[in-house]
Design a protein around this motif. Structure first.
Motif, PDB file in Angstrom:
ATOM      1  N   ALA A  14       0.831  -1.204   0.000  1.00  0.00           N
ATOM      2  CA  ALA A  14       0.000   0.000   0.000  1.00  0.00           C
ATOM      3  C   ALA A  14       0.869   1.259   0.000  1.00  0.00           C
ATOM      4  O   ALA A  14       0.593   2.216  -0.734  1.00  0.00           O
ATOM      5  CB  ALA A  14      -0.930  -0.012   1.211  1.00  0.00           C
ATOM      6  N   GLY A  15       1.927   1.252   0.780  1.00  0.00           N
ATOM      7  CA  GLY A  15       2.835   2.396   0.810  1.00  0.00           C
ATOM      8  C   GLY A  15       3.514   2.627  -0.520  1.00  0.00           C
ATOM      9  O   GLY A  15       3.672   3.769  -0.964  1.00  0.00           O
ATOM     10  N   SER A  16       3.913   1.540  -1.183  1.00  0.00           N
ATOM     11  CA  SER A  16       4.582   1.700  -2.478  1.00  0.00           C
ATOM     12  C   SER A  16       3.617   2.212  -3.539  1.00  0.00           C
ATOM     13  O   SER A  16       4.008   2.995  -4.410  1.00  0.00           O
ATOM     14  CB  SER A  16       5.213   0.378  -2.909  1.00  0.00           C
ATOM     15  OG  SER A  16       4.230  -0.610  -3.114  1.00  0.00           O
ATOM     16  N   ILE A  17       2.363   1.815  -3.464  1.00  0.00           N
ATOM     17  CA  ILE A  17       1.366   2.337  -4.411  1.00  0.00           C
ATOM     18  C   ILE A  17       1.158   3.832  -4.175  1.00  0.00           C
ATOM     19  O   ILE A  17       1.112   4.622  -5.127  1.00  0.00           O
ATOM     20  CB  ILE A  17       0.043   1.549  -4.292  1.00  0.00           C
ATOM     21  CG1 ILE A  17       0.240   0.127  -4.827  1.00  0.00           C
ATOM     22  CG2 ILE A  17      -1.089   2.257  -5.018  1.00  0.00           C
ATOM     23  CD1 ILE A  17      -0.891  -0.820  -4.517  1.00  0.00           C
ATOM     24  N   LEU A  18       1.068   4.227  -2.920  1.00  0.00           N
ATOM     25  CA  LEU A  18       0.930   5.645  -2.587  1.00  0.00           C
ATOM     26  C   LEU A  18       2.146   6.440  -3.066  1.00  0.00           C
ATOM     27  O   LEU A  18       2.004   7.519  -3.662  1.00  0.00           O
ATOM     28  CB  LEU A  18       0.744   5.817  -1.086  1.00  0.00           C
ATOM     29  CG  LEU A  18       0.629   7.248  -0.574  1.00  0.00           C
ATOM     30  CD1 LEU A  18      -0.645   7.892  -1.094  1.00  0.00           C
ATOM     31  CD2 LEU A  18       0.651   7.264   0.933  1.00  0.00           C
ATOM     32  N   LEU A  19       3.347   5.907  -2.834  1.00  0.00           N
ATOM     33  CA  LEU A  19       4.563   6.585  -3.294  1.00  0.00           C
ATOM     34  C   LEU A  19       4.611   6.686  -4.814  1.00  0.00           C
ATOM     35  O   LEU A  19       5.031   7.707  -5.363  1.00  0.00           O
ATOM     36  CB  LEU A  19       5.800   5.850  -2.776  1.00  0.00           C
ATOM     37  CG  LEU A  19       6.053   5.960  -1.275  1.00  0.00           C
ATOM     38  CD1 LEU A  19       7.194   5.030  -0.858  1.00  0.00           C
ATOM     39  CD2 LEU A  19       6.362   7.387  -0.890  1.00  0.00           C
ATOM     40  N   ALA A  20       4.187   5.630  -5.499  1.00  0.00           N
ATOM     41  CA  ALA A  20       4.179   5.658  -6.966  1.00  0.00           C
ATOM     42  C   ALA A  20       3.208   6.724  -7.474  1.00  0.00           C
ATOM     43  O   ALA A  20       3.518   7.455  -8.426  1.00  0.00           O
ATOM     44  CB  ALA A  20       3.815   4.290  -7.518  1.00  0.00           C
ATOM     45  N   GLN A  21       2.048   6.820  -6.837  1.00  0.00           N
ATOM     46  CA  GLN A  21       1.083   7.845  -7.242  1.00  0.00           C
ATOM     47  C   GLN A  21       1.662   9.251  -7.061  1.00  0.00           C
ATOM     48  O   GLN A  21       1.499  10.117  -7.925  1.00  0.00           O
ATOM     49  CB  GLN A  21      -0.208   7.714  -6.435  1.00  0.00           C
ATOM     50  CG  GLN A  21      -1.044   6.529  -6.822  1.00  0.00           C
ATOM     51  CD  GLN A  21      -2.250   6.352  -5.913  1.00  0.00           C
ATOM     52  OE1 GLN A  21      -2.260   6.800  -4.775  1.00  0.00           O
ATOM     53  NE2 GLN A  21      -3.263   5.674  -6.425  1.00  0.00           N
ATOM     54  N   GLU A  22       2.329   9.462  -5.953  1.00  0.00           N
ATOM     55  CA  GLU A  22       2.932  10.775  -5.709  1.00  0.00           C
ATOM     56  C   GLU A  22       4.077  11.040  -6.684  1.00  0.00           C
ATOM     57  O   GLU A  22       4.255  12.164  -7.148  1.00  0.00           O
ATOM     58  CB  GLU A  22       3.423  10.875  -4.261  1.00  0.00           C
ATOM     59  CG  GLU A  22       2.307  10.932  -3.242  1.00  0.00           C
ATOM     60  CD  GLU A  22       1.410  12.148  -3.426  1.00  0.00           C
ATOM     61  OE1 GLU A  22       1.932  13.267  -3.593  1.00  0.00           O
ATOM     62  OE2 GLU A  22       0.180  11.969  -3.413  1.00  0.00           O
ATOM     63  N   ALA A  23       4.864  10.013  -6.993  1.00  0.00           N
ATOM     64  CA  ALA A  23       5.975  10.188  -7.935  1.00  0.00           C
ATOM     65  C   ALA A  23       5.461  10.514  -9.325  1.00  0.00           C
ATOM     66  O   ALA A  23       6.089  11.291 -10.059  1.00  0.00           O
ATOM     67  CB  ALA A  23       6.833   8.929  -7.969  1.00  0.00           C
ATOM     68  N   LEU A  24       4.319   9.951  -9.691  1.00  0.00           N
ATOM     69  CA  LEU A  24       3.757  10.206 -11.016  1.00  0.00           C
ATOM     70  C   LEU A  24       3.182  11.610 -11.147  1.00  0.00           C
ATOM     71  O   LEU A  24       2.888  12.050 -12.257  1.00  0.00           O
ATOM     72  CB  LEU A  24       2.698   9.157 -11.351  1.00  0.00           C
ATOM     73  CG  LEU A  24       3.257   7.765 -11.669  1.00  0.00           C
ATOM     74  CD1 LEU A  24       2.143   6.742 -11.782  1.00  0.00           C
ATOM     75  CD2 LEU A  24       4.102   7.809 -12.939  1.00  0.00           C
ATOM     76  N   ARG A  25       3.036  12.315 -10.046  1.00  0.00           N
ATOM     77  CA  ARG A  25       2.625  13.713 -10.110  1.00  0.00           C
ATOM     78  C   ARG A  25       3.774  14.609 -10.564  1.00  0.00           C
ATOM     79  O   ARG A  25       3.571  15.758 -10.925  1.00  0.00           O
ATOM     80  CB  ARG A  25       2.106  14.160  -8.746  1.00  0.00           C
ATOM     81  CG  ARG A  25       0.804  13.451  -8.358  1.00  0.00           C
ATOM     82  CD  ARG A  25       0.365  13.754  -6.972  1.00  0.00           C
ATOM     83  NE  ARG A  25       0.179  15.191  -6.795  1.00  0.00           N
ATOM     84  CZ  ARG A  25      -0.093  15.756  -5.648  1.00  0.00           C
ATOM     85  NH1 ARG A  25      -0.198  15.024  -4.567  1.00  0.00           N
ATOM     86  NH2 ARG A  25      -0.241  17.059  -5.550  1.00  0.00           N
ATOM     87  N   LEU A  26       4.982  14.067 -10.528  1.00  0.00           N
ATOM     88  CA  LEU A  26       6.174  14.793 -10.966  1.00  0.00           C
ATOM     89  C   LEU A  26       6.587  14.276 -12.336  1.00  0.00           C
ATOM     90  O   LEU A  26       6.220  13.166 -12.727  1.00  0.00           O
ATOM     91  CB  LEU A  26       7.310  14.565  -9.963  1.00  0.00           C
ATOM     92  CG  LEU A  26       7.053  15.004  -8.527  1.00  0.00           C
ATOM     93  CD1 LEU A  26       8.131  14.470  -7.608  1.00  0.00           C
ATOM     94  CD2 LEU A  26       6.973  16.520  -8.452  1.00  0.00           C
ATOM     95  N   PRO A  27       7.393  15.025 -13.068  1.00  0.00           N
ATOM     96  CA  PRO A  27       7.866  14.517 -14.357  1.00  0.00           C
ATOM     97  C   PRO A  27       8.813  13.332 -14.162  1.00  0.00           C
ATOM     98  O   PRO A  27       9.730  13.389 -13.340  1.00  0.00           O
ATOM     99  CB  PRO A  27       8.586  15.713 -14.985  1.00  0.00           C
ATOM    100  CG  PRO A  27       8.823  16.678 -13.881  1.00  0.00           C
ATOM    101  CD  PRO A  27       7.833  16.393 -12.808  1.00  0.00           C
TER     102      PRO A  27
END
Length: 157
Positions: A14-27
């Motif tokens: 769950a944490g890695s999915i959340l981190l991936a979502q946040e990372a995808l907000r950046l280029p």
């Protein structure tokens, strides 16, 4: 123990999915100055998700043993030997900083736990923090906490 491993694996996933979502907000694509600011967080979150999935699969394949402790008695001492110095370095982060704290931790662990020769300890304990300093401070231009001791030694402040 199976329940704890499964819960930790699900929490990591769950944490890695959340981190991936946040990372995808950046280029994440390659820019004129190198990889986008979201590339490395995305890569780390994908690696974390992969490992969490492996832990989850492994935990589900082990038979349920409700009486087994999460940390066996024999593993408690080695766990404390590793984790207490990390907690101490983190508590002293404002004083020691990342580089000096990491060097002290590496040197202590290699010498006291690994029983390596002093030449090896010195090479690793100086080499790794120096390489990380060059990588983050010079290449990525990303200053990490140096702590008051290193600030004093480097800049006289």
């Amino acid at each position: 123990m199976r329940r704890a491993e499964t819960a930790v694996a699900l929490l990591l996933l769950a944490g890695s999915i959340l981190l991936a979502q946040e990372a995808l907000r950046l280029p994440v694509a390659w820019t004129t100055t190198g990889p986008g600011s979201g590339f490395f967080p995305l890569a780390l979150s994908v690696g974390m998700a992969f490992n969490a999935a492996l832990i989850l699969i492994k935990s589900l394949r082990v038979p349920l043993n409700p009486g087994a402790p999460f940390i066996p008695v024999a593993a408690r001492r080695p766990l404390l030997i590793v984790s207490l110095p990390i907690v101490a370095v983190l508590a002293l982060m404002n004083v020691l900083g990342i580089y000096l704290g990491g060097a002290i931790y590496l040197a202590g662990y290699m010498r006291l736990v690994g029983h390596h020769r002093w030449s090896q300890v010195a090479l690793v304990a100086v080499g790794i923090p120096l390489a990380l300093f060059l990588l983050f401070e010079r290449w990525f231009l990303l200053p990490l906490p140096k702590g008051s001791v290193l600030e004093l030694l480097l800049y006289g402040r």
